[in-house]
Design an enzyme around this catalytic site. Structure first.
Site, PDB file in Angstrom:
ATOM      1  N   ASP A  98       3.484 -16.576 -40.771  1.00  0.00           N
ATOM      2  CA  ASP A  98       4.568 -17.530 -41.027  1.00  0.00           C
ATOM      3  C   ASP A  98       4.040 -18.953 -40.876  1.00  0.00           C
ATOM      4  OD1 ASP A  98       4.236 -16.656 -38.367  1.00  0.00           O
ATOM      5  OD2 ASP A  98       6.333 -16.921 -37.857  1.00  0.00           O
ATOM      6  N   GLU A 156      -4.857 -21.300 -30.540  1.00  0.00           N
ATOM      7  CA  GLU A 156      -4.190 -20.258 -31.327  1.00  0.00           C
ATOM      8  C   GLU A 156      -4.908 -20.005 -32.657  1.00  0.00           C
ATOM      9  OE1 GLU A 156       0.336 -19.834 -33.097  1.00  0.00           O
ATOM     10  OE2 GLU A 156      -0.614 -21.785 -33.009  1.00  0.00           O
TER      11      GLU A 156
END
Length: 571
Positions: A323, A525
């Site tokens: 996403d 991340e």
């Protein structure tokens, strides 16, 4: 049997025209209103909508709602900063207060037999620092959530968890696979099993593993890797009880991904039917954790049905874990053309194939032999489907397949080569992760050529896509799980050429993580694969540190390849 730690799943509504919908809780609906007010009061700068749906109440919902409705507002409906801050302080606990620090019982500063192939003392010292991050990320759901679940969007869980980090204060589904791979390298078997127990309890209650352990994630799942987690733990520990506990849940999860709106039948050019799966969230409203952003994205749709379909596409894109990405967009320069439900994704079908093989394996070790043959047969059928629908020999890649529309496909769809998405994505190489594909030497050679000519191999790892769209699952970002699956698939093939390429990618990835850590004091991340030591950006929130799956993949790579004493770790 449902877990006593979780409330009953929300009811499922079904509209044949628009697909299923999971009802949300009154608390989440209210927190979205608070989120909206916060945006109007604070402005967009440094505003993170997720913060407000993660708050827990100090008093009952009716009391808090009444106080909220009575807040003094200006003519245009806004609340002053002082009034809003006082309201938040009086009626809410801080986000994250309901998930408390937990000292992992199986953590030791330097485990026996830790990364024996790492010979370079600098890399070894850093690997121990990464290993120590499991302590920082270890949490347990507070007893308050068990006592008063109605005051929290956090779902109660029976065991301790490892969170990804930063704004991600809860356990996430697919992240957990790479967290577990790292925990296994760290010899933290008890912590790894606890994560699986939590995911099993979610699936027991809801019929599928949720995207994350929050009330607002009950309307979707995430890439289904629970079977792979159980398999990896079993390989290290031989824990038959865990395998027995997991098997009924894995059967339930397999059914979830292979029935209803998730299942699509494609007739190939030989007239043979193949069943494949797609992402399809049970939701057609703004995602609560991104409600204000989703409303803004949907503001150009005037038609209410189109708007609802767009909200479903946003939630389905989130269900994919990617996403967001141009992978799900019909027009790569127009975010509103997001159509994730119209894509048959290569990687999702690979994860389900892996699930089928894992179930067959676990059925054998638990004595459920009658299950084994059926799942091996299902795996062979899916392998054939993956090659028939996705494989593109010219490109040496498996390509996602576009369906004509996102609605429920009643009839078999007739395959057409022009519906393959010709763009390069890291997911096009994920089948290599599965032994049914990586054991074919000729195929592996073709895929290596395809990877080398894809434009995705960069100075600091594999790019997620070849398109720079500003979305976080696109170029120039590289993500730990994608590096790991491709590298592991290359290694498992047994080809010297493949292992050499795999080691080259792993070295670049470990190096960029190391240099980034030394510069910023944190694991990230995602990373910018154009520049060694740079973390990634883009998407709808600030880059996050922590970071569960990045830590896990670094440890898994160092376990597989080690690090020579004379090999430089700097860029």
């Amino acid at each position: 049997m449902s877990s006593p730690f979780l409330s009953k799943p929300p009811p499922l509504l079904y509209s044949s025209k628009h697909g299923p919908i999971v009802n949300t809780t009154p608390l989440v609906t209210f927190l979205e209103k608070v989120q909206e007010t916060a945006l109007h009061t604070l402005g967009e700068k440094d505003f993170d909508p997720k913060l407000y749906v993660d708050l827990s109440l100090k008093q009952s919902l009716p009391v808090t709602e009444e106080a909220f409705d009575k807040l003094p507002r200006s003519q245009n409906g806004t609340v002053s900063l002082q009034v809003f801050e006082e309201f938040i302080a009086k009626y809410f606990e801080d986000a994250g207060d309901d998930i408390v620090y937990h000292e992992p019982q199986d953590f030791v500063p330097e485990p026996e037999g830790f990364l024996p192939k790492v010979k370079n003392p600098v890399v070894r010292a850093w690997a121990l620092e990464v290993h120590s991050l499991w302590k920082n990320l270890s949490r347990k759901v507070s007893d308050k959530v068990l006592e008063h679940p109605e005051l929290h969007s956090l779902l109660p869980l029976p065991e301790p968890v490892i969170i990804p980090g930063s704004r991600f204060r809860e356990v996430y589904y697919w992240d957990s696979y790479w967290v577990i791979r790292g925990l296994l390298a760290s010899k933290m078997y008890k912590s790894a099993k606890a994560i699986v127990s939590n995911l099993i309890s979610l699936a027991d209650t809801f019929g599928y593993v949720l995207n994350g352990a929050r009330a607002y994630y009950t309307n979707r799942s995430q890439p289904p890797l629970l079977s792979a987690m159980v398999y990896e733990i079993f390989k290290r520990t031989g824990d038959v009880e865990l395998a027995k506990k997991a098997l009924p849940v894995l059967l339930k999860e397999h059914k979830f991904w292979n029935s209803g709106v998730h299942r699509v039948t494609v007739e190939d050019d030989h007239g043979e039917n193949h069943n494949l799966s797609r992402y399809y969230a049970m939701w057609n409203e703004p995602r609560p954790e991104s409600s204000t952003i989703d409303k803004q994205s949907a503001s150009n749709f005037l038609n209410a049905i189109e708007k609802k379909q767009f909200y479903r596409e946003l939630a389905s894109g989130a269900e994919s874990g990617w996403d967001f990405s141009t992978r799900w967009m019909r027009n790569s320069s127009d975010f509103t053309t997001l159509a994730a439900t119209s894509v048959l994704p290569v990687d999702l079908n690979v994860y389900i194939l892996r699930m089928e093989l894992d179930i067959a394996f676990l059925a054998e070790v638990t004595g459920e032999v009658s299950l084994k043959a059926g799942f091996l047969e299902a795996a062979q059928a899916r392998k054939k489907a993956i090659n028939s629908v996705f494989w593109n020999a010219k490109q040496g890649q498996w390509l996602d397949y576009w369906l004509p529309s996102g609605n429920v496909c009643e009839e078999p769809h007739t395959w057409n080569e022009s519906n393959q998405n010709q763009n390069a994505f890291a997911s096009n190489f994920i089948p290599l992760w599965i032994d049914l594909f990586n054991s074919d030497a000729t195929l592996v050679e073709d895929v290596i050529k395809g990877l080398n000519s894809s434009g995705l191999l960069c100075p600091a790892g594999i790019a997620t896509s070849a398109t720079n769209s500003g979305q976080q699952w696109d170029f120039p970002n590289g993500w730990a799980p994608l590096q790991h699956m491709i590298v592991e698939g290359l290694v498992r093939s047994g080809s010297e050429e493949a292992r050499s390429l795999a080691e080259d990618i792993a070295i670049k990835w470990v190096r960029t993580n190391y240099v980034g850590y030394k510069k910023t004091g944190a694991m990230h991340e995602k990373y910018d694969v154009q520049k060694c030591g740079e973390y990634g950006g883009g998407g709808e929130y600030e880059p996050q540190t922590g970071f569960g799956w990045s830590n896990g993949v670094v440890l898994a790579f160092l376990e597989e390849f080690g690090w020579r004493e004379d090999l430089n770790i700097d860029c």
